[in-house]
Design a protein around this motif. Structure first.
Motif, PDB file in Angstrom:
ATOM      1  N   LEU A   1       0.849  -1.188   0.000  1.00  0.00           N
ATOM      2  CA  LEU A   1       0.000   0.000   0.000  1.00  0.00           C
ATOM      3  C   LEU A   1       0.887   1.241   0.000  1.00  0.00           C
ATOM      4  O   LEU A   1       1.956   1.234   0.618  1.00  0.00           O
ATOM      5  N   CYS A   2       0.430   2.293  -0.681  1.00  0.00           N
ATOM      6  CA  CYS A   2       1.212   3.533  -0.720  1.00  0.00           C
ATOM      7  C   CYS A   2       1.309   4.135   0.675  1.00  0.00           C
ATOM      8  O   CYS A   2       0.354   4.094   1.451  1.00  0.00           O
ATOM      9  N   LYS A   3       2.495   4.661   0.987  1.00  0.00           N
ATOM     10  CA  LYS A   3       2.700   5.339   2.274  1.00  0.00           C
ATOM     11  C   LYS A   3       1.860   6.613   2.314  1.00  0.00           C
ATOM     12  O   LYS A   3       1.419   7.118   1.278  1.00  0.00           O
ATOM     13  N   GLU A   4       1.685   7.167   3.542  1.00  0.00           N
ATOM     14  CA  GLU A   4       0.959   8.417   3.718  1.00  0.00           C
ATOM     15  C   GLU A   4       1.609   9.516   2.870  1.00  0.00           C
ATOM     16  O   GLU A   4       2.825   9.633   2.840  1.00  0.00           O
ATOM     17  N   GLY A   5       0.782  10.285   2.171  1.00  0.00           N
ATOM     18  CA  GLY A   5       1.301  11.349   1.320  1.00  0.00           C
ATOM     19  C   GLY A   5       1.515  10.917  -0.118  1.00  0.00           C
ATOM     20  O   GLY A   5       1.878  11.732  -0.965  1.00  0.00           O
ATOM     21  N   TYR A   6       1.300   9.614  -0.400  1.00  0.00           N
ATOM     22  CA  TYR A   6       1.449   9.079  -1.755  1.00  0.00           C
ATOM     23  C   TYR A   6       0.129   8.456  -2.190  1.00  0.00           C
ATOM     24  O   TYR A   6      -0.674   8.023  -1.366  1.00  0.00           O
ATOM     25  N   THR A   7      -0.082   8.419  -3.497  1.00  0.00           N
ATOM     26  CA  THR A   7      -1.287   7.810  -4.028  1.00  0.00           C
ATOM     27  C   THR A   7      -0.906   6.865  -5.159  1.00  0.00           C
ATOM     28  O   THR A   7       0.069   7.105  -5.863  1.00  0.00           O
ATOM     29  N   GLY A   8      -1.666   5.779  -5.319  1.00  0.00           N
ATOM     30  CA  GLY A   8      -1.377   4.810  -6.379  1.00  0.00           C
ATOM     31  C   GLY A   8      -1.850   3.425  -5.991  1.00  0.00           C
ATOM     32  O   GLY A   8      -2.610   3.259  -5.028  1.00  0.00           O
ATOM     33  N   ASP A   9      -1.375   2.427  -6.715  1.00  0.00           N
ATOM     34  CA  ASP A   9      -1.847   1.051  -6.527  1.00  0.00           C
ATOM     35  C   ASP A   9      -0.975   0.237  -5.574  1.00  0.00           C
ATOM     36  O   ASP A   9      -1.181  -0.957  -5.401  1.00  0.00           O
ATOM     37  N   GLY A  10       0.006   0.863  -4.948  1.00  0.00           N
ATOM     38  CA  GLY A  10       0.912   0.146  -4.048  1.00  0.00           C
ATOM     39  C   GLY A  10       2.219  -0.217  -4.715  1.00  0.00           C
ATOM     40  O   GLY A  10       3.215  -0.462  -4.043  1.00  0.00           O
ATOM     41  N   TRP A  11       2.211  -0.268  -6.044  1.00  0.00           N
ATOM     42  CA  TRP A  11       3.432  -0.556  -6.803  1.00  0.00           C
ATOM     43  C   TRP A  11       3.970   0.705  -7.445  1.00  0.00           C
ATOM     44  O   TRP A  11       5.160   0.933  -7.499  1.00  0.00           O
ATOM     45  N   ARG A  12       3.070   1.525  -7.947  1.00  0.00           N
ATOM     46  CA  ARG A  12       3.442   2.837  -8.488  1.00  0.00           C
ATOM     47  C   ARG A  12       2.766   3.874  -7.586  1.00  0.00           C
ATOM     48  O   ARG A  12       1.546   4.046  -7.645  1.00  0.00           O
ATOM     49  N   CYS A  13       3.549   4.536  -6.739  1.00  0.00           N
ATOM     50  CA  CYS A  13       3.009   5.512  -5.784  1.00  0.00           C
ATOM     51  C   CYS A  13       3.570   6.895  -6.100  1.00  0.00           C
ATOM     52  O   CYS A  13       4.784   7.089  -6.072  1.00  0.00           O
ATOM     53  N   GLU A  14       2.681   7.809  -6.428  1.00  0.00           N
ATOM     54  CA  GLU A  14       3.066   9.178  -6.754  1.00  0.00           C
ATOM     55  C   GLU A  14       2.851  10.068  -5.540  1.00  0.00           C
ATOM     56  O   GLU A  14       1.916   9.855  -4.769  1.00  0.00           O
ATOM     57  N   ASP A  15       3.697  11.085  -5.416  1.00  0.00           N
ATOM     58  CA  ASP A  15       3.537  12.084  -4.349  1.00  0.00           C
ATOM     59  C   ASP A  15       2.188  12.778  -4.544  1.00  0.00           C
ATOM     60  O   ASP A  15       1.898  13.286  -5.615  1.00  0.00           O
ATOM     61  N   MET A  16       1.342  12.755  -3.498  1.00  0.00           N
ATOM     62  CA  MET A  16       0.059  13.445  -3.556  1.00  0.00           C
ATOM     63  C   MET A  16       0.296  14.939  -3.389  1.00  0.00           C
ATOM     64  O   MET A  16       1.155  15.334  -2.604  1.00  0.00           O
ATOM     65  N   ASN A  17      -0.462  15.759  -4.099  1.00  0.00           N
ATOM     66  CA  ASN A  17      -0.360  17.201  -3.907  1.00  0.00           C
ATOM     67  C   ASN A  17      -1.433  17.623  -2.907  1.00  0.00           C
ATOM     68  O   ASN A  17      -2.580  17.867  -3.282  1.00  0.00           O
ATOM     69  N   GLU A  18      -1.053  17.677  -1.619  1.00  0.00           N
ATOM     70  CA  GLU A  18      -2.015  18.031  -0.569  1.00  0.00           C
ATOM     71  C   GLU A  18      -2.591  19.425  -0.767  1.00  0.00           C
ATOM     72  O   GLU A  18      -3.701  19.709  -0.337  1.00  0.00           O
ATOM     73  N   CYS A  19      -1.834  20.307  -1.442  1.00  0.00           N
ATOM     74  CA  CYS A  19      -2.329  21.665  -1.706  1.00  0.00           C
ATOM     75  C   CYS A  19      -3.588  21.628  -2.564  1.00  0.00           C
ATOM     76  O   CYS A  19      -4.474  22.460  -2.412  1.00  0.00           O
TER      77      CYS A  19
ATOM     78  N   SER B   1      -5.960  30.500   1.933  1.00  0.00           N
ATOM     79  CA  SER B   1      -6.155  30.626   0.487  1.00  0.00           C
ATOM     80  C   SER B   1      -5.507  31.903  -0.049  1.00  0.00           C
ATOM     81  O   SER B   1      -5.174  32.804   0.715  1.00  0.00           O
ATOM     82  N   ASN B   2      -5.343  31.979  -1.381  1.00  0.00           N
ATOM     83  CA  ASN B   2      -4.816  33.182  -2.015  1.00  0.00           C
ATOM     84  C   ASN B   2      -5.676  34.391  -1.652  1.00  0.00           C
ATOM     85  O   ASN B   2      -5.165  35.485  -1.447  1.00  0.00           O
ATOM     86  N   GLU B   3      -6.990  34.188  -1.571  1.00  0.00           N
ATOM     87  CA  GLU B   3      -7.910  35.286  -1.250  1.00  0.00           C
ATOM     88  C   GLU B   3      -7.658  35.846   0.145  1.00  0.00           C
ATOM     89  O   GLU B   3      -7.929  37.014   0.407  1.00  0.00           O
ATOM     90  N   THR B   4      -7.151  35.006   1.048  1.00  0.00           N
ATOM     91  CA  THR B   4      -6.869  35.481   2.407  1.00  0.00           C
ATOM     92  C   THR B   4      -5.374  35.737   2.601  1.00  0.00           C
ATOM     93  O   THR B   4      -4.905  35.841   3.735  1.00  0.00           O
ATOM     94  N   GLY B   5      -4.626  35.819   1.488  1.00  0.00           N
ATOM     95  CA  GLY B   5      -3.212  36.195   1.553  1.00  0.00           C
ATOM     96  C   GLY B   5      -2.241  35.049   1.697  1.00  0.00           C
ATOM     97  O   GLY B   5      -1.058  35.269   1.924  1.00  0.00           O
ATOM     98  N   GLY B   6      -2.721  33.809   1.571  1.00  0.00           N
ATOM     99  CA  GLY B   6      -1.832  32.672   1.774  1.00  0.00           C
ATOM    100  C   GLY B   6      -1.490  31.924   0.506  1.00  0.00           C
ATOM    101  O   GLY B   6      -2.044  32.183  -0.558  1.00  0.00           O
ATOM    102  N   PHE B   7      -0.559  30.987   0.626  1.00  0.00           N
ATOM    103  CA  PHE B   7      -0.239  30.089  -0.480  1.00  0.00           C
ATOM    104  C   PHE B   7       0.249  28.758   0.075  1.00  0.00           C
ATOM    105  O   PHE B   7       0.589  28.654   1.250  1.00  0.00           O
ATOM    106  N   CYS B   8       0.252  27.745  -0.784  1.00  0.00           N
ATOM    107  CA  CYS B   8       0.644  26.398  -0.404  1.00  0.00           C
ATOM    108  C   CYS B   8       1.689  25.882  -1.385  1.00  0.00           C
ATOM    109  O   CYS B   8       1.564  26.094  -2.591  1.00  0.00           O
ATOM    110  N   VAL B   9       2.715  25.219  -0.865  1.00  0.00           N
ATOM    111  CA  VAL B   9       3.740  24.579  -1.701  1.00  0.00           C
ATOM    112  C   VAL B   9       3.771  23.101  -1.341  1.00  0.00           C
ATOM    113  O   VAL B   9       3.964  22.751  -0.175  1.00  0.00           O
ATOM    114  N   ASP B  10       3.542  22.240  -2.336  1.00  0.00           N
ATOM    115  CA  ASP B  10       3.601  20.802  -2.100  1.00  0.00           C
ATOM    116  C   ASP B  10       5.060  20.407  -1.867  1.00  0.00           C
ATOM    117  O   ASP B  10       5.945  20.835  -2.596  1.00  0.00           O
ATOM    118  N   THR B  11       5.294  19.607  -0.828  1.00  0.00           N
ATOM    119  CA  THR B  11       6.649  19.136  -0.545  1.00  0.00           C
ATOM    120  C   THR B  11       6.641  17.610  -0.488  1.00  0.00           C
ATOM    121  O   THR B  11       5.588  16.984  -0.456  1.00  0.00           O
TER     122      THR B  11
END
Length: 167
Positions: free
Chosen positions: A42-60, A68-78
């Motif tokens: 199974l993909c580790k926390e923060g990753y998505t996929g079928d357990g064999w191919r796990c991509e970094d999830m973009n939590e942003c 939000s941008n409207e309230t002056g903020g921004f998000c960077v996926d790490t």
């Protein structure tokens, strides 16, 4: 007789880097035998996929964890394994300042205008506040006409600064 030892998967290396081994049963979908134990990947926390191919999830884009941008903020996926800011980092846009912080950075941003604000400057008694100085204008309701006690009891201004009346 003695109880059968529960198989350990702590040392399991059968799954790819961004996934983890999880105990399973022989008939389960995608389960396989690894050293006499049936597991699935199974993909580790923060990753998505079928357990064999796990991509970094973009939590942003999936969780919107930052101001939000409207309230002056921004998000960077790490990277989920990032030591300083795992999963994502929050910040405040130009002309905004972080009000509160947590493990991921800013949790709220406040508009400070397009001036650089410094709170360590104190106006001298004979100086007056103008719109292009470094003071913050805060609206404080005037209850009575004796304005001196309003200034004396003012707690709205930051440390190392003082309240001045503004028209």
């Amino acid at each position: 007789g003695s109880p059968t030892p529960v198989p350990s998967i702590a040392d399991c290396t059968a799954c790819p880097k961004n996934s983890k081994c999880v105990l399973s049963s022989p008939g389960a979908p995608s389960a396989f035998d690894s050293d006499g134990v049936f597991i699935v990947c199974l993909c580790k926390e923060g990753y998505t996929g079928d357990g064999w191919r796990c991509e970094d999830m973009n939590e942003c884009e999936t969780e919107f964890p930052c101001p939000s941008n409207e309230t002056g903020g921004f998000c960077v996926d790490t990277d989920p394994d990032d030591k300083e800011f795992p999963f994502y980092k929050c910040g405040c846009l130009e002309d905004y300042e972080a009000m509160d912080l947590d493990d991921h950075g800013a949790t709220s941003c406040v508009y400070i205008g397009n001036e650089t604000l410094t709170f360590n400057e104190t106006l001298a008694d004979n100086e007056t506040s103008t719109s292009n100085d470094t003071s913050i204008i805060m609206k404080v309701p005037v209850v009575d006409e004796d304005r001196s006690d309003i200034l004396a009891n003012c707690t709205s201004c930051p440390m190392h600064s003082r309240c001045v009346l503004s028209s």
